[in-house]
Design a protein around this motif. Structure first.
Motif, PDB file in Angstrom:
ATOM      1  N   ARG A  60      -3.978 -13.759   4.701  1.00 40.93           N
ATOM      2  CA  ARG A  60      -4.656 -12.297   5.791  1.00 40.93           C
ATOM      3  C   ARG A  60      -3.483 -11.772   6.396  1.00 40.93           C
ATOM      4  O   ARG A  60      -3.875 -10.502   6.186  1.00 40.93           O
ATOM      5  N   LEU A  61      -2.390 -12.291   5.798  1.00 44.09           N
ATOM      6  CA  LEU A  61      -1.508 -11.317   6.650  1.00 44.09           C
ATOM      7  C   LEU A  61      -1.541 -10.272   5.604  1.00 44.09           C
ATOM      8  O   LEU A  61      -1.297  -8.911   5.823  1.00 44.09           O
ATOM      9  N   LEU A  62      -1.377 -10.474   4.039  1.00 46.69           N
ATOM     10  CA  LEU A  62      -1.172  -9.745   2.950  1.00 46.69           C
ATOM     11  C   LEU A  62      -2.098  -8.505   3.611  1.00 46.69           C
ATOM     12  O   LEU A  62      -2.317  -7.385   3.410  1.00 46.69           O
ATOM     13  N   LEU A  63      -3.699  -9.134   3.775  1.00 43.99           N
ATOM     14  CA  LEU A  63      -5.060  -8.568   4.052  1.00 43.99           C
ATOM     15  C   LEU A  63      -4.804  -7.143   5.380  1.00 43.99           C
ATOM     16  O   LEU A  63      -4.951  -6.210   5.611  1.00 43.99           O
ATOM     17  N   LEU A  64      -4.118  -7.821   5.760  1.00 41.95           N
ATOM     18  CA  LEU A  64      -3.350  -7.304   7.113  1.00 41.95           C
ATOM     19  C   LEU A  64      -2.548  -5.845   6.784  1.00 41.95           C
ATOM     20  O   LEU A  64      -2.956  -4.705   7.301  1.00 41.95           O
ATOM     21  N   LEU A  65      -1.874  -6.298   6.013  1.00 46.97           N
ATOM     22  CA  LEU A  65      -0.880  -5.375   6.087  1.00 46.97           C
ATOM     23  C   LEU A  65      -1.582  -4.466   5.040  1.00 46.97           C
ATOM     24  O   LEU A  65      -1.315  -2.700   5.004  1.00 46.97           O
ATOM     25  N   ALA A  66      -2.324  -4.352   3.713  1.00 43.78           N
ATOM     26  CA  ALA A  66      -3.370  -3.869   2.760  1.00 43.78           C
ATOM     27  C   ALA A  66      -4.123  -2.946   3.233  1.00 43.78           C
ATOM     28  O   ALA A  66      -3.942  -1.434   3.288  1.00 43.78           O
ATOM     29  N   LEU A 102      -1.155  -0.459   5.212  1.00 43.65           N
ATOM     30  CA  LEU A 102      -1.223   0.788   4.755  1.00 43.65           C
ATOM     31  C   LEU A 102      -2.540   1.815   4.148  1.00 43.65           C
ATOM     32  O   LEU A 102      -2.165   3.031   3.351  1.00 43.65           O
ATOM     33  N   ALA A 103      -3.775   1.583   4.091  1.00 44.88           N
ATOM     34  CA  ALA A 103      -4.522   2.439   2.975  1.00 44.88           C
ATOM     35  C   ALA A 103      -4.881   2.951   4.137  1.00 44.88           C
ATOM     36  O   ALA A 103      -5.061   4.289   3.694  1.00 44.88           O
ATOM     37  N   GLY A 104      -4.430   2.344   6.357  1.00 48.32           N
ATOM     38  CA  GLY A 104      -5.393   3.988   6.524  1.00 48.32           C
ATOM     39  C   GLY A 104      -4.153   5.095   6.554  1.00 48.32           C
ATOM     40  O   GLY A 104      -4.466   6.070   7.021  1.00 48.32           O
ATOM     41  N   VAL A 105      -3.080   4.365   6.745  1.00 51.63           N
ATOM     42  CA  VAL A 105      -1.664   5.928   7.142  1.00 51.63           C
ATOM     43  C   VAL A 105      -2.409   6.332   5.091  1.00 51.63           C
ATOM     44  O   VAL A 105      -1.738   7.428   5.763  1.00 51.63           O
ATOM     45  N   TRP A 106      -2.565   5.799   4.684  1.00 49.92           N
ATOM     46  CA  TRP A 106      -2.462   7.128   2.940  1.00 49.92           C
ATOM     47  C   TRP A 106      -3.706   7.681   3.773  1.00 49.92           C
ATOM     48  O   TRP A 106      -3.972   8.951   2.908  1.00 49.92           O
ATOM     49  N   TRP A 107      -4.786   6.713   4.835  1.00 45.25           N
ATOM     50  CA  TRP A 107      -5.874   7.893   3.998  1.00 45.25           C
ATOM     51  C   TRP A 107      -5.491   8.793   5.928  1.00 45.25           C
ATOM     52  O   TRP A 107      -6.017  10.334   5.342  1.00 45.25           O
TER      53      TRP A 107
END
Length: 451
Positions: free
Chosen positions: A3-9, A12-17
């Motif tokens: 879950r932590l890795l999913l939240l981090l992903a 990061l996807a939101g920051v990239w967007w």
């Protein structure tokens, strides 16, 4: 852990967007606050490295010697304001005695590298106070115009400056303008943007001269009060505009009625001081490819060319008070177009110069008003159409870019506001029709509107 890795992903996807698709939000949320911390912590060292400090005063040096203390360091100009904006940072700096605002202008590029910003510009607010505007990201890569209210008068937000502020075209402040650019430089996009903004106003008439068989302006003909597509009709149209100008002056003279009892606010020498009930409609004349009006191959064409240039010069010299404004477009505008051209150019105070292919053309366009901007027009990248060097009302210049306006968007806007098209009696025979039959009688080639 999963879950932590999913939240981090997801983060990061939101920051990239944000960074790619919404750079303004990314700047306000992430980059902007970090930039404020960086500027605050590095300010003194950057000012020292850029040579923007002054030596300590004699009094401080004398006191240090008497007290047997170390020599005081150079004095840094005082940072009195630091503000985060939608596109960057704004710094207010109090100058030390002996400093000049030009010192900050000449050090703008060094400050840009030192603070890691996209662009840095400076201006003098008043004596002893300088405003430094820093752009945090490339605002001209994808132009997003802020929502603005132009207000009364002919003041239009046409483009976006490199510091994120809008660039305004104010006809009452700068009546006539020159729009130059090489092929595929974006001057047609600027022209469409101008026409679409004017089309929604009920207090202005559009007049077009397009000697390229009307391919640029005829699709927008529903919003034009007059439109011609050849040099013969252009001469007749310009002469009709001169007649309208003279009649407008007679109206102004009749309505002045100056006496000792007349309030100062009611005394006027142009149409904007007249009551709305008698005020003539303002006219914006768009000339596409002015070189086609200046070239000739026979004696008869030379006489026609001289008459056209003379009419344009008269309108440029006298048309402002009558509410007649010129927008001259072309690829080159110099003395090689014949006599009278330099006289006409001197009357075109507004300059919007897109990418040019040679330095000579840039000197003809900007050498008399902004010689330091000449090289910038040649260095504009070909993959950024719509980017231009534009003179501003303060006497300087800015790198601007016009938001992309397709021909379809311009046609839709002109069709939607066709009911606002004024009917001018002096120009009625030049009014384009939508049924395929032109009202123009003087020219050899009839103009058919594509609208």
């Amino acid at each position: 852990m999963a879950r932590l890795l999913l939240l981090l992903a997801v983060v990061l996807a939101g920051v990239w967007w944000l960074r790619v698709l919404r750079p303004g939000w990314y700047w306000l949320v992430i980059s902007g606050p970090w930039a404020m911390v960086k500027v605050s912590s590095r300010y003194a060292s950057v000012m020292d490295a850029c040579g923007l400090t002054v030596d300590p005063s004699r009094l401080r040096l004398t006191w240090a010697r008497l007290a047997k203390r170390p020599i005081p360091p150079p004095r840094v100009p005082r940072l009195v304001g630091l503000r985060l904006t939608r596109t960057g940072l704004v710094l207010r700096i109090r100058l030390r005695p002996g400093q000049d605002a030009f010192d900050f202008s000449s050090s703008a590029d060094r400050m840009r590298h030192a603070f890691g910003m996209q662009q840095v510009t400076s201006r003098e607010v008043r004596a002893g106070l300088v405003e430094v505007r820093m752009t945090g990201y490339d605002v001209l890569r994808r132009v997003r115009m802020p929502r603005l209210d132009p207000g009364p008068g002919l003041r239009l937000p046409l483009a976006l400056c490199e510091d994120g502020s809008p660039w305004w075209r104010d006809y009452r402040q700068v009546p006539h303008a020159l729009n130059l650019g090489a092929t595929q430089s974006g001057k047609s996009v600027y022209q469409r943007r101008l026409i679409t903004l004017l089309a929604s106003r009920s207090d202005v008439a559009l007049v077009g001269i397009d000697c390229k068989q009307g391919v640029e302006l005829s699709p927008l003909a529903r919003r034009f009060s007059a439109l011609v597509d050849n040099a013969d009709d252009a001469l007749a149209l310009l002469e009709a505009l001169i007649d309208r100008m003279e009649e407008t002056y007679r109206v102004i003279r009749r309505e002045q009625r100056i006496s000792v009892d007349t309030p100062d606010a009611e005394i006027t020498a142009d149409i904007w001081g007249l009551p709305a009930s008698v005020r003539p409609t303002a006219v914006v004349v768009v000339v596409d490819e002015v070189a086609e009006l200046s070239l000739f191959s026979t004696k008869e064409e030379e006489k026609r060319r001289d008459a056209i240039v003379t009419a344009l010069v008269r309108l440029a010299q006298l048309g402002r008070a009558a509410g007649i404004y010129l927008e001259i477009c072309g690829q080159r505008f110099g003395a090689d177009l014949g006599k009278g051209i330099t006289m006409l150019r001197a009357q075109l105070g507004g300059r919007v110069i897109h990418r040019l292919n040679d330095e000579g053309s840039a000197k003809m366009a900007l050498g008399d008003m902004a010689p330091d901007a000449v090289l910038s027009t040649v260095q504009i990248s070909a993959d950024r159409p719509g980017t231009a060097v534009a003179l501003n009302a303060r006497g300087g210049w800015s790198l601007v870019r016009t938001p992309h306006t397709s021909l379809r968007e311009a046609v839709n806007t002109c069709d939607a506001h066709a009911h606002l098209t004024p009917r001018l009696p002096e120009l009625e025979r030049f009014r384009p029709t939508t049924g395929g039959v032109s009202l123009i009688k003087s020219g050899p080639r009839p103009l058919s509107s594509a609208a």
